[in-house]
Design a protein around this motif. Structure first.
Motif, PDB file in Angstrom:
ATOM      1  N   VAL A 273     -11.526  40.265 -22.119  1.00 57.32           N
ATOM      2  CA  VAL A 273     -11.038  41.019 -23.272  1.00 57.32           C
ATOM      3  C   VAL A 273      -9.940  40.216 -23.954  1.00 57.32           C
ATOM      4  N   PRO A 274     -10.109  39.866 -25.220  1.00 59.51           N
ATOM      5  CA  PRO A 274      -9.071  39.090 -25.919  1.00 59.51           C
ATOM      6  C   PRO A 274      -7.781  39.892 -26.019  1.00 59.51           C
ATOM      7  N   PRO A 275      -6.638  39.242 -25.967  1.00 59.64           N
ATOM      8  CA  PRO A 275      -5.369  39.962 -26.124  1.00 59.64           C
ATOM      9  C   PRO A 275      -5.270  40.576 -27.518  1.00 59.64           C
ATOM     10  N   ARG A 276      -4.530  41.680 -27.592  1.00 60.11           N
ATOM     11  CA  ARG A 276      -4.474  42.437 -28.841  1.00 60.11           C
ATOM     12  C   ARG A 276      -3.922  41.614 -29.993  1.00 60.11           C
ATOM     13  N   TRP A 277      -2.943  40.769 -29.722  1.00 66.61           N
ATOM     14  CA  TRP A 277      -2.334  40.019 -30.821  1.00 66.61           C
ATOM     15  C   TRP A 277      -3.308  39.037 -31.453  1.00 66.61           C
ATOM     16  N   VAL A 278      -4.242  38.541 -30.661  1.00 65.91           N
ATOM     17  CA  VAL A 278      -5.261  37.646 -31.225  1.00 65.91           C
ATOM     18  C   VAL A 278      -6.282  38.449 -32.016  1.00 65.91           C
ATOM     19  N   VAL A 279      -6.677  39.594 -31.486  1.00 64.32           N
ATOM     20  CA  VAL A 279      -7.650  40.441 -32.176  1.00 64.32           C
ATOM     21  C   VAL A 279      -7.105  40.911 -33.524  1.00 64.32           C
ATOM     22  N   GLU A 280      -5.852  41.377 -33.520  1.00 64.79           N
ATOM     23  CA  GLU A 280      -5.286  41.980 -34.720  1.00 64.79           C
ATOM     24  C   GLU A 280      -4.798  40.960 -35.744  1.00 64.79           C
ATOM     25  N   ARG A 281      -4.362  39.794 -35.291  1.00 69.81           N
ATOM     26  CA  ARG A 281      -3.746  38.856 -36.225  1.00 69.81           C
ATOM     27  C   ARG A 281      -4.346  37.459 -36.158  1.00 69.81           C
ATOM     28  N   GLY A 282      -5.483  37.349 -35.477  1.00 69.84           N
ATOM     29  CA  GLY A 282      -6.109  36.039 -35.358  1.00 69.84           C
ATOM     30  C   GLY A 282      -6.603  35.469 -36.671  1.00 69.84           C
ATOM     31  N   HIS A 283      -6.742  36.320 -37.698  1.00 70.49           N
ATOM     32  CA  HIS A 283      -7.165  35.832 -39.010  1.00 70.49           C
ATOM     33  C   HIS A 283      -6.037  35.111 -39.742  1.00 70.49           C
ATOM     34  N   GLU A 284      -4.815  35.283 -39.248  1.00 73.25           N
ATOM     35  CA  GLU A 284      -3.681  34.603 -39.867  1.00 73.25           C
ATOM     36  C   GLU A 284      -3.702  33.129 -39.446  1.00 73.25           C
ATOM     37  N   PRO A 285      -3.648  32.199 -40.394  1.00 71.93           N
ATOM     38  CA  PRO A 285      -3.752  30.773 -40.053  1.00 71.93           C
ATOM     39  C   PRO A 285      -2.781  30.318 -38.973  1.00 71.93           C
ATOM     40  N   ALA A 286      -1.532  30.777 -39.032  1.00 68.13           N
ATOM     41  CA  ALA A 286      -0.537  30.324 -38.049  1.00 68.13           C
ATOM     42  C   ALA A 286      -0.895  30.799 -36.651  1.00 68.13           C
ATOM     43  N   VAL A 287      -1.364  32.037 -36.559  1.00 72.29           N
ATOM     44  CA  VAL A 287      -1.769  32.578 -35.251  1.00 72.29           C
ATOM     45  C   VAL A 287      -3.001  31.840 -34.744  1.00 72.29           C
ATOM     46  N   ALA A 288      -3.956  31.610 -35.625  1.00 68.72           N
ATOM     47  CA  ALA A 288      -5.181  30.914 -35.232  1.00 68.72           C
ATOM     48  C   ALA A 288      -4.876  29.500 -34.736  1.00 68.72           C
ATOM     49  N   ARG A 289      -4.006  28.800 -35.426  1.00 69.74           N
ATOM     50  CA  ARG A 289      -3.686  27.426 -35.032  1.00 69.74           C
ATOM     51  C   ARG A 289      -2.956  27.394 -33.692  1.00 69.74           C
ATOM     52  N   ARG A 290      -2.066  28.363 -33.493  1.00 73.79           N
ATOM     53  CA  ARG A 290      -1.332  28.378 -32.231  1.00 73.79           C
ATOM     54  C   ARG A 290      -2.279  28.648 -31.059  1.00 73.79           C
ATOM     55  N   ALA A 291      -3.171  29.615 -31.207  1.00 74.67           N
ATOM     56  CA  ALA A 291      -4.094  29.945 -30.113  1.00 74.67           C
ATOM     57  C   ALA A 291      -5.079  28.805 -29.864  1.00 74.67           C
ATOM     58  N   ALA A 292      -5.560  28.174 -30.933  1.00 78.45           N
ATOM     59  CA  ALA A 292      -6.536  27.092 -30.790  1.00 78.45           C
ATOM     60  C   ALA A 292      -5.944  25.865 -30.116  1.00 78.45           C
ATOM     61  N   ALA A 293      -4.634  25.675 -30.256  1.00 74.35           N
ATOM     62  CA  ALA A 293      -3.973  24.504 -29.667  1.00 74.35           C
ATOM     63  C   ALA A 293      -3.396  24.806 -28.293  1.00 74.35           C
ATOM     64  N   SER A 294      -3.549  26.049 -27.829  1.00 71.79           N
ATOM     65  CA  SER A 294      -2.965  26.437 -26.544  1.00 71.79           C
ATOM     66  C   SER A 294      -3.667  25.761 -25.375  1.00 71.79           C
ATOM     67  N   GLY A 295      -2.911  25.543 -24.319  1.00 74.88           N
ATOM     68  CA  GLY A 295      -3.514  25.022 -23.093  1.00 74.88           C
ATOM     69  C   GLY A 295      -4.247  26.093 -22.312  1.00 74.88           C
ATOM     70  N   HIS A 296      -4.107  27.349 -22.712  1.00 77.44           N
ATOM     71  CA  HIS A 296      -4.764  28.461 -22.031  1.00 77.44           C
ATOM     72  C   HIS A 296      -6.168  28.613 -22.589  1.00 77.44           C
ATOM     73  N   VAL A 297      -7.161  28.376 -21.774  1.00 81.54           N
ATOM     74  CA  VAL A 297      -8.532  28.372 -22.256  1.00 81.54           C
ATOM     75  C   VAL A 297      -8.961  29.738 -22.776  1.00 81.54           C
ATOM     76  N   LEU A 298      -8.436  30.823 -22.204  1.00 80.60           N
ATOM     77  CA  LEU A 298      -8.847  32.144 -22.678  1.00 80.60           C
ATOM     78  C   LEU A 298      -8.279  32.462 -24.054  1.00 80.60           C
ATOM     79  N   LEU A 299      -7.161  31.885 -24.402  1.00 81.56           N
ATOM     80  CA  LEU A 299      -6.657  32.053 -25.764  1.00 81.56           C
ATOM     81  C   LEU A 299      -7.533  31.281 -26.750  1.00 81.56           C
ATOM     82  N   ARG A 300      -8.007  30.115 -26.331  1.00 81.31           N
ATOM     83  CA  ARG A 300      -8.885  29.352 -27.218  1.00 81.31           C
ATOM     84  C   ARG A 300     -10.238  30.053 -27.356  1.00 81.31           C
ATOM     85  N   ARG A 301     -10.741  30.604 -26.266  1.00 82.31           N
ATOM     86  CA  ARG A 301     -11.993  31.360 -26.366  1.00 82.31           C
ATOM     87  C   ARG A 301     -11.796  32.610 -27.218  1.00 82.31           C
TER      88      ARG A 301
END
Length: 459
Positions: A273-301
């Motif tokens: 289950v994706p974390p709520r902050w990614v679900v709710e704000r993942g469309h925001e470029p800054a949030v998307a870039r931070r999650a995509a660059a994370s070392g945590h594979v589940l955040l990237r997924r």
């Protein structure tokens, strides 16, 4: 392709096996017309062939034909087909079969299609209590629901109740429901009242400290990912004995990457289950870039599930070292690059692998280069090259893995399509080819002994 004459189908080749294959293939032909559809329905006079009715695309004309079928099995199959036309299905609210009306009341508005205006009210007045009870799920007007709370059947009274309706009921009706002889109705009333002014005061909510120190792992897990729990307090769970608690903590938004990497979290197999902050704000470029660059594979997924992502984020995820990050990008977003979608199609063995060929970036010029590839999925991909011609299709028509698709390809040369219609093992797939002219299709049905409908005879 011009219509094919009857002389192309010698009697000695038109066996029962061949005509059965024609019927089986025509049912799945994407170019099926209404008159042909009606003839295929009439050929199934016992209702033993309904899987195709549940699965193939049905337009308004086809849905109306299935709804008008004398066979209950056909009408039920139309209800269960998610593509069936909403307006054509509406006639089933007055179907003579209680079974059909019940199934229509249960799922007729499913698949995101809803029910036409006025239809739920018809079902709410049905002679069958189970149909009336099912009708309550489709947005009945309050006055209709109120009427159903006085129904003779307890199932209907219970189904009609809702917190929104309760204030609109008369005192007499409410008193009757409070004293209803059916325990289930009284329990439904009690559930409504528990949310209203009669509710007992709820106990005080546990403090963040109490949640973090709870003996219930589920409570600690919820606290670990709750942004209302201060990070310093949540970090006390860093060495929690429950792996799920540590995993939840590791996906908090307010962690630094250094803090995140210091946690000994375990990535489980399967869906997460994706974390709520990614679900709710993942469309925001800054949030998307931070999650995509994370070392945590589940955040990237998780961020790969977002349907809309900046181009640089798509590019980064497409080159991710984790297979499932790339797969998720291909499954959820329309911007996944062509090469990635083809790679996932070729090598992923999950349940949804075949759906990747419908991705908007799958079919591209150049796929024909895979025509002789040892991977059968890539040979199949070759058929999706929009620049490929009849020669490409002919090279694959006898392929043991891909031939069934080549036989259904409209680029198959006409003479080869005609020949394959009388070849055992090929006839079924050839009959599903959308390039078959309407006149030829009717000729096949004639040879199969399927009577012509009035519309076809008039035409």
């Amino acid at each position: 392709m011009t219509d094919l004459g009857g002389d192309l189908f010698p009697d000695e080749r038109v066996t029962g096996e061949i005509t059965d294959a024609w019927l089986g293939g025509l049912r799945w032909n994407p170019a099926l017309t209404g008159p042909v559809f009606e003839r295929l329905l009439s050929a199934d006079d016992e209702g033993s062939h309904t899987r195709w009715l549940r699965s193939r695309t049905l337009d308004h004309e086809m849905t109306a034909a299935a709804v008008a079928s004398p066979l209950v099995e056909h009408r039920l199959a139309a209800i269960e087909n998610g593509t069936a036309d909403v307006d054509a299905l509406a006639a089933l609210a007055r179907d003579p079969s209680p079974r059909v009306r019940f199934v229509y009341a249960a799922i007729g508005g499913d698949f995101g299609r809803g029910m036409p205006e006025g239809v739920p009210e018809v079902l709410a007045g049905d002679s069958e209590a189970r149909v009336r009870a099912m009708a309550t799920q489709w947005g009945l007007p309050l006055h209709v629901r109120a009427r159903l709370t006085e129904d003779d059947d307890a199932r209907v009274r219970k189904a009609a109740l809702s917190p929104e309706l309760w204030p609109h009921l008369s005192d007499t009706v409410r008193e009757a429901l409070l004293a209803d002889p059916e325990p289930g109705v009284r329990e439904a009333v009690a559930a409504i009242l528990s949310d209203g002014a009669w509710a007992l005061p709820e106990p005080a909510a546990p403090t963040p400290e109490e949640r973090v120190g709870s003996g219930d792992p589920a409570v600690r897990r919820a606290a670990a990912q709750d942004p209302d729990v201060p990070l310093a307090l949540a970090l006390r769970l860093a060495e929690d004995p429950d792996d799920a608690v540590v995993l939840a903590l590791s996906m908090r938004e307010d962690l630094t990457e250094e803090q995140r990497s210091a946690l000994a979290y375990v990535v489980p197999h399967g869906y997460h289950v994706p974390p709520r902050w990614v679900v709710e704000r993942g469309h925001e470029p800054a949030v998307a870039r931070r999650a995509a660059a994370s070392g945590h594979v589940l955040l990237r997924r998780s961020i790969a599930m977002q349907p809309e992502l900046p181009a640089d984020v798509v590019d980064l995820l497409a080159r991710d070292e984790d297979f499932f990050v790339k797969l998720t990008l291909g499954e959820y977003g329309d911007k996944a690059p062509h090469e990635l979608v083809v790679e996932m199609y070729a090598y992923w063995h999950g349940l949804k692998w075949d759906s990747l060929r419908f991705h908007p970036n799958f079919a591209r010029p150049g796929l024909a280069r895979y025509v002789d590839h040892p991977n059968p999925r890539l040979r199949h991909a070759a058929l999706h090259d929009p620049d490929g011609g009849p020669d490409l299709v002919m090279r694959l028509v006898d392929d043991p893995d891909v031939g069934c698709w080549a036989l259904r390809d409209p680029r198959l040369p006409a003479e080869e399509l005609v020949r394959r219609l009388t070849v055992p093992g090929s006839a079924r797939y050839a009959a599903a080819n959308p390039a078959l002219p309407s006149g030829t299709v009717h000729r096949l049905l004639d040879l199969a002994g399927v009577a012509r409908t009035a519309a076809v005879r008039a035409g």
